[in-house]
Design an enzyme around this catalytic site. Structure first.
Site, PDB file in Angstrom:
ATOM      1  N   PRO A   1     118.876  29.258  53.788  1.00 10.63           N
ATOM      2  CA  PRO A   1     117.929  30.116  54.515  1.00 10.63           C
ATOM      3  C   PRO A   1     117.081  30.902  53.526  1.00 10.63           C
ATOM      4  O   PRO A   1     117.510  31.167  52.393  1.00 10.63           O
ATOM      5  CB  PRO A   1     118.848  31.061  55.306  1.00 10.63           C
ATOM      6  CG  PRO A   1     120.176  30.984  54.641  1.00 10.63           C
ATOM      7  CD  PRO A   1     120.268  29.654  53.962  1.00 10.63           C
ATOM      8  N   ASP A   2     115.872  31.253  53.947  1.00 11.67           N
ATOM      9  CA  ASP A   2     115.006  32.074  53.096  1.00 11.67           C
ATOM     10  C   ASP A   2     115.338  33.536  53.375  1.00 11.67           C
ATOM     11  O   ASP A   2     115.088  34.040  54.481  1.00 11.67           O
ATOM     12  CB  ASP A   2     113.537  31.766  53.408  1.00 11.67           C
ATOM     13  CG  ASP A   2     112.634  32.387  52.365  1.00 11.67           C
ATOM     14  OD1 ASP A   2     112.690  33.625  52.204  1.00 11.67           O
ATOM     15  OD2 ASP A   2     111.899  31.642  51.692  1.00 11.67           O
TER      16      ASP A   2
ATOM     17  N   LYS B   1     102.769  32.302  50.139  1.00  7.20           N
ATOM     18  CA  LYS B   1     104.093  32.883  50.421  1.00  7.20           C
ATOM     19  C   LYS B   1     103.960  34.278  51.018  1.00  7.20           C
ATOM     20  O   LYS B   1     104.764  34.673  51.863  1.00  7.20           O
ATOM     21  CB  LYS B   1     104.934  32.938  49.134  1.00  7.20           C
ATOM     22  CG  LYS B   1     105.446  31.577  48.709  1.00  7.20           C
ATOM     23  CD  LYS B   1     106.228  31.609  47.406  1.00  7.20           C
ATOM     24  CE  LYS B   1     106.685  30.192  47.052  1.00  7.20           C
ATOM     25  NZ  LYS B   1     107.286  30.076  45.737  1.00  7.20           N
TER      26      LYS B   1
ATOM     27  N   ASN C   1     119.835  28.371  38.408  1.00  6.21           N
ATOM     28  CA  ASN C   1     118.559  28.396  37.682  1.00  6.21           C
ATOM     29  C   ASN C   1     118.650  29.392  36.529  1.00  6.21           C
ATOM     30  O   ASN C   1     119.708  29.963  36.278  1.00  6.21           O
ATOM     31  CB  ASN C   1     117.415  28.736  38.649  1.00  6.21           C
ATOM     32  CG  ASN C   1     117.653  30.063  39.322  1.00  6.21           C
ATOM     33  OD1 ASN C   1     117.720  31.085  38.670  1.00  6.21           O
ATOM     34  ND2 ASN C   1     117.816  30.042  40.646  1.00  6.21           N
TER      35      ASN C   1
ATOM     36  N   LYS D   1     105.859  34.322  54.500  1.00  7.12           N
ATOM     37  CA  LYS D   1     107.117  35.102  54.531  1.00  7.12           C
ATOM     38  C   LYS D   1     106.909  36.483  55.159  1.00  7.12           C
ATOM     39  O   LYS D   1     107.812  37.286  55.182  1.00  7.12           O
ATOM     40  CB  LYS D   1     107.690  35.215  53.113  1.00  7.12           C
ATOM     41  CG  LYS D   1     108.064  33.863  52.503  1.00  7.12           C
ATOM     42  CD  LYS D   1     108.754  33.983  51.163  1.00  7.12           C
ATOM     43  CE  LYS D   1     108.890  32.604  50.520  1.00  7.12           C
ATOM     44  NZ  LYS D   1     110.224  32.315  50.030  1.00  7.12           N
TER      45      LYS D   1
ATOM     46  N   PHE E   1     108.585  38.199  45.344  1.00  7.62           N
ATOM     47  CA  PHE E   1     108.137  37.695  44.056  1.00  7.62           C
ATOM     48  C   PHE E   1     107.799  36.218  44.247  1.00  7.62           C
ATOM     49  O   PHE E   1     108.304  35.596  45.184  1.00  7.62           O
ATOM     50  CB  PHE E   1     109.257  37.829  43.016  1.00  7.62           C
ATOM     51  CG  PHE E   1     109.243  39.148  42.298  1.00  7.62           C
ATOM     52  CD1 PHE E   1     109.355  40.324  43.004  1.00  7.62           C
ATOM     53  CD2 PHE E   1     109.109  39.199  40.924  1.00  7.62           C
ATOM     54  CE1 PHE E   1     109.338  41.545  42.353  1.00  7.62           C
ATOM     55  CE2 PHE E   1     109.083  40.407  40.252  1.00  7.62           C
ATOM     56  CZ  PHE E   1     109.206  41.587  40.966  1.00  7.62           C
TER      57      PHE E   1
ATOM     58  N   VAL F   1     114.287  36.589  52.077  1.00  7.68           N
ATOM     59  CA  VAL F   1     113.245  37.604  52.273  1.00  7.68           C
ATOM     60  C   VAL F   1     112.483  37.355  53.579  1.00  7.68           C
ATOM     61  O   VAL F   1     112.154  38.292  54.310  1.00  7.68           O
ATOM     62  CB  VAL F   1     112.322  37.705  51.022  1.00  7.68           C
ATOM     63  CG1 VAL F   1     111.353  36.540  50.919  1.00  7.68           C
ATOM     64  CG2 VAL F   1     111.571  39.019  51.005  1.00  7.68           C
TER      65      VAL F   1
ATOM     66  N   LYS G   1     137.687  18.327  41.703  1.00  9.26           N
ATOM     67  CA  LYS G   1     136.674  17.949  40.713  1.00  9.26           C
ATOM     68  C   LYS G   1     136.239  16.495  40.940  1.00  9.26           C
ATOM     69  O   LYS G   1     137.101  15.600  41.066  1.00  9.26           O
ATOM     70  CB  LYS G   1     137.269  18.098  39.316  1.00  9.26           C
ATOM     71  CG  LYS G   1     136.289  17.801  38.219  1.00  9.26           C
ATOM     72  CD  LYS G   1     136.918  17.960  36.853  1.00  9.26           C
ATOM     73  CE  LYS G   1     135.938  17.425  35.824  1.00  9.26           C
ATOM     74  NZ  LYS G   1     136.534  17.323  34.506  1.00  9.26           N
TER      75      LYS G   1
ATOM     76  N   ASP H   1     117.069  27.139  46.546  1.00  8.83           N
ATOM     77  CA  ASP H   1     116.500  26.727  47.833  1.00  8.83           C
ATOM     78  C   ASP H   1     117.417  25.773  48.588  1.00  8.83           C
ATOM     79  O   ASP H   1     117.316  25.630  49.796  1.00  8.83           O
ATOM     80  CB  ASP H   1     115.139  26.061  47.614  1.00  8.83           C
ATOM     81  CG  ASP H   1     114.082  27.104  47.258  1.00  8.83           C
ATOM     82  OD1 ASP H   1     114.109  28.194  47.864  1.00  8.83           O
ATOM     83  OD2 ASP H   1     113.265  26.854  46.355  1.00  8.83           O
TER      84      ASP H   1
END
Ligand code: PMT
Length: 421
Positions: free
Chosen positions: A320-321, A355, A221, A359, A341, A323, A301, A291
């Site tokens: 996995p998340d 969140k 990203n 979380k 954040f 935080v 390749k 994510d």
């Protein structure tokens, strides 16, 4: 020079229009660190360089700019403001402001305050070296010194206009230090005020993660790490030991920071778990973690499709998340204060609050990443901060400002939570 008043804590910072106006934002923060109560007055031309909202956020007080503003006069009028001040600190002071003060003109709020205050007046001139050397400016300087004005002398060096010479405003940290010395703030008090995170260990995740598709391609990203690195710098300045778990970014490591480079979400999780299991006081998740990752990363390749659909199907699996995983760990030496954040493009505040709860965070700072002037890659950000219900704190809106200023304000909010009984 007037005798310093030991209980004085009111600094009226006057910002006039010059490129050094941005330095005054840092100065206001440093003065607040020392425990001064700061109010800001801006000339109309200063507002071409930096917005009143930045100073409002930093000082915690409304910014004054008009002499004939009925609303402002109804709140704290110019005479009250002049009386309130224990020091009038003009940073930067332009050649025009010096000339007006030397002549005793009173045609706007700033020049009127100068005449109306009994407080010591400090001027930190900043201008092009030729303007500083001009006979008229030097004449005005002499007059102001005769009138008892203290001049924070400009320094020599390269100027914004490309000239080299005398005219650069002294660095904000040095001005704040001089002001603190003038008011005889003790070293002990200075250290306490300036280092609210002394003895604390802060772990920060920053930047993007990179999830391989094959040996030459990846998913990622737009995160550059600027926000996380600014927070790391602010934490060091606040006295913390800082561990920065950084995804692939090209930023230099801030002074005094321990940096752990990672590439993927799984690596970032592993580094984070190892770090918090050793014990830390605050965990700040600024990283834009992918994510999803590719379920089966190709060893070679992937060749261009030869089938009729010309489509490539990639199977993704959820990462996995990080935080949330840390926040739910039960075997830690102590639970760190958890700061998340939220990067959203719609329903920003609503998703952020969801969140915060899901979380299990203490605080979440959300930004609208659909805007090109803030969020990803920009030098600026604007955020709304939400707190867990137990703190009973109203959300805080941080207006658009440089990521370094936003970082400082987030540290203030974190320190506020840590000081909760
Ligand atoms: O790096 P810059 O270019 O300066 O840009 C700054 C920023 C836009 C990246 C930053 O301000 C920001 O918003 N960071 C959070 C980015 C994000 O991934 O937000 P999110 O809403 O998807 O995630 C919510 C929270 O969960 C974040 O604290 C995130 O770090 C964390 N998370 C998300 C997914 C995951 N697998 N693990 C996580 O820990």
């Amino acid at each position: 020079m007037p005798q310093p008043n030991l209980s004085a804590r009111h600094i009226l910072v006057v910002v006039t229009g010059g490129i050094a106006a941005y330095k005054s934002a840092i100065l206001v923060r440093r003065l607040k660190d020392y425990g001064f109560d700061v109010r800001v007055v801006m000339t109309a031309s200063a507002q071409q360089f930096i917005t009143p909202l930045t100073f409002q956020a930093l000082s915690g007080n409304a910014v004054h700019s008009d002499l004939l503003d009925a609303d402002a006069e109804a709140g704290m009028g110019h005479i009250e403001l002049a009386r309130w001040a224990d020091m009038l600190l003009v940073t930067p002071a332009t050649a025009n402001t010096m000339a007006k003060f030397a002549q005793g003109l009173a045609d706007d709020l700033v020049s009127t305050l100068y005449l109306a205050t009994k407080a010591p007046v400090w001027l930190a001139p900043a201008m092009n070296q030729q303007m500083w050397a001009a006979k008229a400016t030097q004449r005005n300087l002499e007059q102001l010194q005769k009138d008892g004005v203290h001049i924070v002398m400009p320094t020599a060096g390269e100027q914004a206009c490309g000239d080299i010479g005398v005219g650069r405003m002294l660095e904000p940290e040095q001005i704040a230090e001089q002001v603190a010395e003038f008011f005889q703030i003790s070293q002990k008090e200075k250290n306490y005020q300036r280092k609210p995170l002394a003895g604390k260990h802060v772990v920060i995740t920053a930047g993007p993660t990179r999830e391989a598709i094959d040996p030459v391609r990846y998913l990622s990203n737009h995160s550059t790490g600027k926000m996380g690195f600014a927070i790391a710098t602010a934490c060091v300045q606040a006295g913390a030991k800082v561990s920065l778990i950084a995804g692939p970014v090209s930023l230099p490591t801030p002074d005094g920071v321990e940096r752990i480079n990672v590439l993927t979400a799984l690596e970032m999780l592993d580094a984070s778990e190892k770090m918090v299991k050793k014990g830390c006081d605050v965990f700040i998740a600024t990283a834009a973690v992918a994510d999803y990752r590719i379920l089966n990363v190709a060893n070679q390749k992937i060749k261009k499709s030869v089938d009729a659909e010309k489509a490539l199907n990639l199977q993704l699996t959820e990462n996995p998340d990080i935080v949330a995983t840390i926040a739910h760990l039960t075997d830690l030496p102590k639970r760190p204060l958890m700061v998340g954040f939220a990067a959203e493009t719609q329903n920003v505040e609503q998703y952020a609050q969801q969140k915060l709860i899901s979380k299990k965070l203490d605080m979440i700072a959300c930004n609208d990443v659909s805007r090109s002037d803030i969020g990803f890659a920009s030098d600026d950000n604007a955020m709304t901060v939400f707190f867990a219900e137990k703190y009973q704190q109203q959300p805080k809106h941080l207006d658009k400002a440089s990521k370094h200023i936003i970082a400082g304000l987030l540290i203030d909010a974190i320190v506020g939570l840590m000081n909760e009984p």
